[in-house]
Design a protein around this motif. Structure first.
Motif, PDB file in Angstrom:
ATOM      1  N   ARG A  30       0.827  -1.204   0.000  1.00 23.37           N
ATOM      2  CA  ARG A  30       0.000   0.000   0.000  1.00 23.37           C
ATOM      3  C   ARG A  30       0.863   1.257   0.000  1.00 23.37           C
ATOM      4  NH1 ARG A  30      -3.458  -3.401   3.053  1.00 23.37           N
ATOM      5  NH2 ARG A  30      -2.332  -2.958   4.984  1.00 23.37           N
ATOM      6  N   ALA A  31       1.970   1.224   0.717  1.00 23.87           N
ATOM      7  CA  ALA A  31       2.863   2.383   0.729  1.00 23.87           C
ATOM      8  C   ALA A  31       3.478   2.615  -0.647  1.00 23.87           C
ATOM      9  CB  ALA A  31       3.959   2.175   1.779  1.00 23.87           C
ATOM     10  N   ARG A  32       3.871   1.518  -1.338  1.00 22.14           N
ATOM     11  CA  ARG A  32       4.417   1.663  -2.689  1.00 22.14           C
ATOM     12  C   ARG A  32       3.367   2.205  -3.646  1.00 22.14           C
ATOM     13  NH1 ARG A  32       7.135  -3.277  -1.418  1.00 22.14           N
ATOM     14  NH2 ARG A  32       5.436  -4.455  -2.416  1.00 22.14           N
ATOM     15  N   ARG A  33       2.126   1.784  -3.481  1.00 27.62           N
ATOM     16  CA  ARG A  33       1.062   2.278  -4.354  1.00 27.62           C
ATOM     17  C   ARG A  33       0.820   3.769  -4.131  1.00 27.62           C
ATOM     18  NH1 ARG A  33      -4.601  -0.486  -3.487  1.00 27.62           N
ATOM     19  NH2 ARG A  33      -4.362   0.582  -1.488  1.00 27.62           N
ATOM     20  N   LEU A  34       0.771   4.208  -2.895  1.00 26.92           N
ATOM     21  CA  LEU A  34       0.573   5.631  -2.623  1.00 26.92           C
ATOM     22  C   LEU A  34       1.743   6.467  -3.154  1.00 26.92           C
ATOM     23  CD1 LEU A  34      -0.901   5.572   0.999  1.00 26.92           C
ATOM     24  CD2 LEU A  34      -2.105   5.997  -1.152  1.00 26.92           C
ATOM     25  N   ARG A  35       2.955   5.925  -3.018  1.00 29.08           N
ATOM     26  CA  ARG A  35       4.116   6.663  -3.514  1.00 29.08           C
ATOM     27  C   ARG A  35       4.058   6.805  -5.033  1.00 29.08           C
ATOM     28  NH1 ARG A  35       7.305   4.263  -0.579  1.00 29.08           N
ATOM     29  NH2 ARG A  35       7.874   2.552  -1.965  1.00 29.08           N
ATOM     30  N   ALA A  36       3.620   5.746  -5.720  1.00 26.28           N
ATOM     31  CA  ALA A  36       3.501   5.814  -7.182  1.00 26.28           C
ATOM     32  C   ALA A  36       2.385   6.763  -7.607  1.00 26.28           C
ATOM     33  CB  ALA A  36       3.244   4.412  -7.746  1.00 26.28           C
ATOM     34  N   LEU A  37       1.290   6.784  -6.850  1.00 34.19           N
ATOM     35  CA  LEU A  37       0.191   7.694  -7.188  1.00 34.19           C
ATOM     36  C   LEU A  37       0.606   9.153  -7.018  1.00 34.19           C
ATOM     37  CD1 LEU A  37      -2.874   5.855  -5.579  1.00 34.19           C
ATOM     38  CD2 LEU A  37      -2.347   6.072  -8.005  1.00 34.19           C
ATOM     39  N   ARG A  38       1.409   9.421  -5.992  1.00 33.93           N
ATOM     40  CA  ARG A  38       1.841  10.804  -5.757  1.00 33.93           C
ATOM     41  C   ARG A  38       2.867  11.258  -6.793  1.00 33.93           C
ATOM     42  NH1 ARG A  38       1.739   8.984  -0.150  1.00 33.93           N
ATOM     43  NH2 ARG A  38      -0.033   9.930   0.925  1.00 33.93           N
ATOM     44  N   GLU A  39       3.703  10.345  -7.269  1.00 35.09           N
ATOM     45  CA  GLU A  39       4.721  10.716  -8.245  1.00 35.09           C
ATOM     46  C   GLU A  39       4.161  10.860  -9.653  1.00 35.09           C
ATOM     47  OE1 GLU A  39       7.613   7.674  -7.896  1.00 35.09           O
ATOM     48  OE2 GLU A  39       8.426   8.397  -5.971  1.00 35.09           O
ATOM     49  N   HIS A  40       3.071  10.187  -9.931  1.00 33.11           N
ATOM     50  CA  HIS A  40       2.508  10.211 -11.287  1.00 33.11           C
ATOM     51  C   HIS A  40       1.717  11.496 -11.512  1.00 33.11           C
ATOM     52  CE1 HIS A  40       1.226   8.408 -15.039  1.00 33.11           C
ATOM     53  NE2 HIS A  40      -0.014   8.750 -14.764  1.00 33.11           N
ATOM     54  N   ASP A  41       1.849  12.079 -12.709  1.00 33.63           N
ATOM     55  CA  ASP A  41       1.080  13.277 -13.055  1.00 33.63           C
ATOM     56  C   ASP A  41      -0.343  12.894 -13.438  1.00 33.63           C
ATOM     57  OD1 ASP A  41       3.190  14.991 -12.620  1.00 33.63           O
ATOM     58  OD2 ASP A  41       3.932  14.843 -14.677  1.00 33.63           O
ATOM     59  N   TRP A  42      -1.294  13.508 -12.774  1.00 33.02           N
ATOM     60  CA  TRP A  42      -2.698  13.286 -13.091  1.00 33.02           C
ATOM     61  C   TRP A  42      -3.139  14.375 -14.060  1.00 33.02           C
ATOM     62  CZ3 TRP A  42      -6.320  10.433  -9.473  1.00 33.02           C
ATOM     63  CH2 TRP A  42      -5.624   9.447  -8.768  1.00 33.02           C
ATOM     64  N   VAL A  43      -3.801  13.985 -15.103  1.00 34.89           N
ATOM     65  CA  VAL A  43      -4.136  14.909 -16.183  1.00 34.89           C
ATOM     66  C   VAL A  43      -5.606  15.290 -16.085  1.00 34.89           C
ATOM     67  CG1 VAL A  43      -4.221  15.263 -18.680  1.00 34.89           C
ATOM     68  CG2 VAL A  43      -2.355  13.935 -17.666  1.00 34.89           C
ATOM     69  N   VAL A  44      -5.872  16.571 -16.041  1.00 39.47           N
ATOM     70  CA  VAL A  44      -7.228  17.114 -16.152  1.00 39.47           C
ATOM     71  C   VAL A  44      -7.265  17.944 -17.422  1.00 39.47           C
ATOM     72  CG1 VAL A  44      -8.952  18.650 -15.155  1.00 39.47           C
ATOM     73  CG2 VAL A  44      -7.651  17.119 -13.673  1.00 39.47           C
ATOM     74  N   TYR A  45      -8.046  17.490 -18.377  1.00 39.84           N
ATOM     75  CA  TYR A  45      -8.102  18.156 -19.674  1.00 39.84           C
ATOM     76  C   TYR A  45      -9.393  18.958 -19.761  1.00 39.84           C
ATOM     77  CZ  TYR A  45      -8.103  18.823 -24.735  1.00 39.84           C
ATOM     78  OH  TYR A  45      -8.130  19.377 -25.994  1.00 39.84           O
ATOM     79  N   ALA A  46      -9.274  20.236 -20.052  1.00 39.13           N
ATOM     80  CA  ALA A  46     -10.451  21.101 -20.113  1.00 39.13           C
ATOM     81  C   ALA A  46     -10.326  22.014 -21.316  1.00 39.13           C
ATOM     82  CB  ALA A  46     -10.571  21.930 -18.832  1.00 39.13           C
ATOM     83  N   LYS A  47     -11.417  22.163 -22.029  1.00 39.10           N
ATOM     84  CA  LYS A  47     -11.462  23.093 -23.152  1.00 39.10           C
ATOM     85  C   LYS A  47     -12.920  23.466 -23.408  1.00 39.10           C
ATOM     86  CE  LYS A  47     -12.036  19.880 -27.021  1.00 39.10           C
ATOM     87  NZ  LYS A  47     -11.521  19.470 -28.345  1.00 39.10           N
ATOM     88  N   PRO A  48     -13.173  24.623 -23.993  1.00 39.58           N
ATOM     89  CA  PRO A  48     -14.557  24.997 -24.315  1.00 39.58           C
ATOM     90  C   PRO A  48     -15.085  24.154 -25.469  1.00 39.58           C
ATOM     91  CG  PRO A  48     -13.032  26.634 -25.166  1.00 39.58           C
ATOM     92  CD  PRO A  48     -12.223  25.689 -24.340  1.00 39.58           C
ATOM     93  N   PRO A  49     -16.375  23.818 -25.462  1.00 45.87           N
ATOM     94  CA  PRO A  49     -16.937  23.029 -26.563  1.00 45.87           C
ATOM     95  C   PRO A  49     -16.978  23.834 -27.847  1.00 45.87           C
ATOM     96  CG  PRO A  49     -18.678  23.766 -25.090  1.00 45.87           C
ATOM     97  CD  PRO A  49     -17.379  24.148 -24.439  1.00 45.87           C
ATOM     98  N   ALA A  50     -16.599  23.168 -28.941  1.00 45.93           N
ATOM     99  CA  ALA A  50     -16.565  23.873 -30.229  1.00 45.93           C
ATOM    100  C   ALA A  50     -17.958  24.277 -30.688  1.00 45.93           C
ATOM    101  CB  ALA A  50     -15.893  22.988 -31.275  1.00 45.93           C
ATOM    102  N   GLY A  51     -18.964  23.466 -30.386  1.00 44.54           N
ATOM    103  CA  GLY A  51     -20.321  23.746 -30.841  1.00 44.54           C
ATOM    104  C   GLY A  51     -21.202  24.410 -29.806  1.00 44.54           C
TER     105      GLY A  51
END
Length: 251
Positions: free
Chosen positions: A73-94
């Motif tokens: 569990r500690a290794r999993r939390l360490r990997a989750l913290r090191e990994h970049d989480w991507v939030v993609y946001a943009k206005p809708p074209a239509g």
């Protein structure tokens, strides 16, 4: 996914601004088209998710946790913290209409539409899926048991809500807060929904006039007489006296 494999995700609609305590509309500080920085949202979402994961483990509600001990569990939390989480946001074209049309496919349909089921051959079900890299439509075949299993994963369990509303659209305050938001933004009241007849609805969804004769293509079907439904009386049941006997052959 297109082949009904599990693809867990959440769609969220967020208003670009909101009401303050006095009922006035407040837009983001950086402009009316800016909501929040994407990188900050990525870190915040990562922190909220990891915090919920740790809390669920402490509460003992992770029944099928793949981590078998504290070290994993500690290794999993360490990997989750090191990994970049991507939030993609943009206005809708239509615009907003395009967003509502896209989300309606999730809210008013389950798993797959009928036109994507190409056929059933014995125990194999053929599906049409999204075009591949060569832009050609692809077809996949699934055993009936796998198709039913994948389809049932998309059926919500009892008590689980497909859509939840918060903020301006929260059911308890929607009437008051939406009126305040329209007044602050100087937006007119929505028009009352138009009520159409059954014939007009069928003509709109089927793209053809169902009252036109399918043989001559010029005549019109019209009601000549309407028959009231008749209830069929059940046939009488013959009952035999307990002491009577049944004879074989002619009487």
């Amino acid at each position: 996914g297109q082949d009904l494999r599990t693809h867990l995700h959440v769609h969220a609609l967020v208003s670009c601004g909101g009401l303050d305590a006095q009922g006035n509309w407040r837009s983001p500080v950086r402009g009316s088209h800016f909501l929040f920085p994407v990188k900050a949202a990525s870190r915040l979402f990562r922190g909220k998710f990891i915090g919920a994961l740790v809390a669920a483990h402490k509460a003992g509600v992770l029944d099928r946790d793949p981590a078998r001990n504290q070290a994993e569990r500690a290794r999993r939390l360490r990997a989750l913290r090191e990994h970049d989480w991507v939030v993609y946001a943009k206005p809708p074209a239509g615009g907003p209409a395009q967003v509502l049309d896209y989300l309606a496919r999730y809210t008013h349909r389950v798993a797959i539409s009928n036109d994507r089921i190409l056929g059933i051959d014995n125990d194999e079900i053929r599906l049409r899926v999204r075009p591949g890299p060569d832009q050609r439509r692809r077809m996949v075949s699934l055993p009936a048991q796998d198709f039913i299993a994948r389809f049932m994963r998309h059926v919500l369990p009892r008590g689980f809500k497909r859509i939840r509303h918060y903020g301006l659209l929260a059911p308890r305050h929607k009437g008051v807060r939406m009126a305040q938001a329209r007044a602050a933004l100087q937006v007119p009241e929505p028009q009352a929904p138009a009520i159409e007849t059954a014939q007009a609805f069928l003509r709109r969804v089927s793209a053809r006039d169902l009252q036109r004769c399918p043989h001559c293509h010029s005549g019109r079907w019209c009601a000549v007489e309407i028959y009231a439904p008749r209830t069929m009386r059940p046939a009488p049941i013959a009952r035999m006296h307990p002491g009577a006997r049944v004879r074989d052959g002619p009487p």
